[in-house]
Design a protein around this motif. Structure first.
Motif, PDB file in Angstrom:
ATOM      1  N   GLY A  85       2.493  -1.242   4.148  1.00  0.00           N
ATOM      2  CA  GLY A  85       2.593   0.036   3.928  1.00  0.00           C
ATOM      3  C   GLY A  85       4.144   0.890   3.485  1.00  0.00           C
TER       4      GLY A  85
ATOM      5  N   THR B   1      -1.340  -5.926   5.247  1.00  0.00           N
ATOM      6  CA  THR B   1      -0.678  -5.423   3.879  1.00  0.00           C
ATOM      7  C   THR B   1       0.386  -4.574   4.164  1.00  0.00           C
ATOM      8  OG1 THR B   1      -1.955  -3.100   4.521  1.00  0.00           O
ATOM      9  CG2 THR B   1      -2.898  -4.565   3.293  1.00  0.00           C
TER      10      THR B   1
ATOM     11  N   ARG C 175      -1.062   6.536   0.866  1.00  0.00           N
ATOM     12  CA  ARG C 175      -2.418   6.766   1.203  1.00  0.00           C
ATOM     13  C   ARG C 175      -2.794   8.340   1.387  1.00  0.00           C
ATOM     14  NH1 ARG C 175      -0.334   3.171   5.354  1.00  0.00           N
ATOM     15  NH2 ARG C 175      -0.945   1.528   5.000  1.00  0.00           N
TER      16      ARG C 175
ATOM     17  N   VAL D 225       0.658  -1.205   0.048  1.00  0.00           N
ATOM     18  CA  VAL D 225       0.084   0.144   0.137  1.00  0.00           C
ATOM     19  C   VAL D 225       0.803   1.224  -0.070  1.00  0.00           C
ATOM     20  CG1 VAL D 225      -1.895   1.193   1.556  1.00  0.00           C
ATOM     21  CG2 VAL D 225      -1.836  -0.978   1.424  1.00  0.00           C
TER      22      VAL D 225
END
Length: 242
Positions: free
Chosen positions: A179, A177, A166, A163
């Motif tokens: 990040g 996930t 954001r 990910v």
């Protein structure tokens, strides 16, 4: 004494590697930059170290194969096509490709993989990296290397688990996930921290680079290790025997 040719010799890393070669008594065969004839340098070298650009990779691999010399690739920002080219070249010559040549980062990736494998999915993983204002790619090659280590520890694909960036209303964090967050500014050579965040406890594994000499020294050591190897694709952990 081996003859080391440097691709991307006019860049910061190229200049640092030239100094590192002198420190360990290896021979600098010459360098090549944008527009230079890489084939001539490859023929004059026992090994090539590439810190140029993704756009130059194909020509650099072709030159290494034509001369029959090993090549260490530290160029970051590589895409799937570049890795396919590396796989093809590795059938003919020894190739060591890495997102980071630091020996400390290499060990850090090993620790990250071990931690990810043992802590399980109820520990969230977030990777934060900081670099100088001139860096053009994000996440850094090192951050991706650490992400791959975490993904391997969990036996998942980083492409499926990562990910990035954001922003806005993102919803709650999805379990499992990995990040990424990238900071850019100043003259930071490269800081990386992998955060493992569990319930009521946190573990942080970090590496801080104070200057580029550590990457240059690691690249030279990796190159020395690669000399005399059979054709194939190698990694920095193998240099440390991990």
């Amino acid at each position: 004494m081996a003859r080391f040719g440097i691709l991307g010799s006019k860049g910061r890393m190229g200049q640092a590697i030239e100094l590192a070669l002198a420190d360990v008594g290896e021979d600098f065969a010459g360098g090549a930059g944008r527009g230079d004839d890489v084939t001539v340098l490859a023929k004059a070298s026992d090994l090539l170290i590439d810190f140029s650009s993704p756009e130059a990779l194909e020509a650099n691999l072709d030159a290494a194969m034509a001369a029959g010399v090993p090549i260490l690739i530290g160029t970051t920002g590589l895409e799937e096509r570049h890795h396919w080219l590396i796989d093809q070249a590795a059938q003919e010559i020894p190739v060591l490709q890495t997102g980071n040549t630091s020996l400390g980062v290499t060990l850090l990736a090993h620790l990250v993989r071990e931690a990810a494998a043992r802590l399980g999915e109820d520990w969230d993983i977030e990777i934060v990296e900081s670099h100088h204002r001139m860096k053009v790619d994000a996440p850094s090659g090192t951050a991706l290397l650490l992400g791959e280590a975490a993904a391997k520890g969990r036996a998942v694909s980083l492409a499926d688990a990562s990910v990035r960036g954001r922003d806005g209303i993102t919803g709650k964090r999805e379990a499992g996930t990995i990040g990424f967050a990238a900071l850019r500014g100043g003259t930071v050579a490269g800081d990386h921290t992998v955060h493992f965040l569990g319930d009521n406890e946190r573990l942080a594994l970090s590496h801080m680079a104070e200057n580029r000499s550590i990457f240059a020294k690691g690249a030279v050591r990796g190159g020395q290790w690669l000399l005399g190897k059979a054709p194939g694709r190698y990694t920095m952990p193998e240099v440390l025997g991990l």
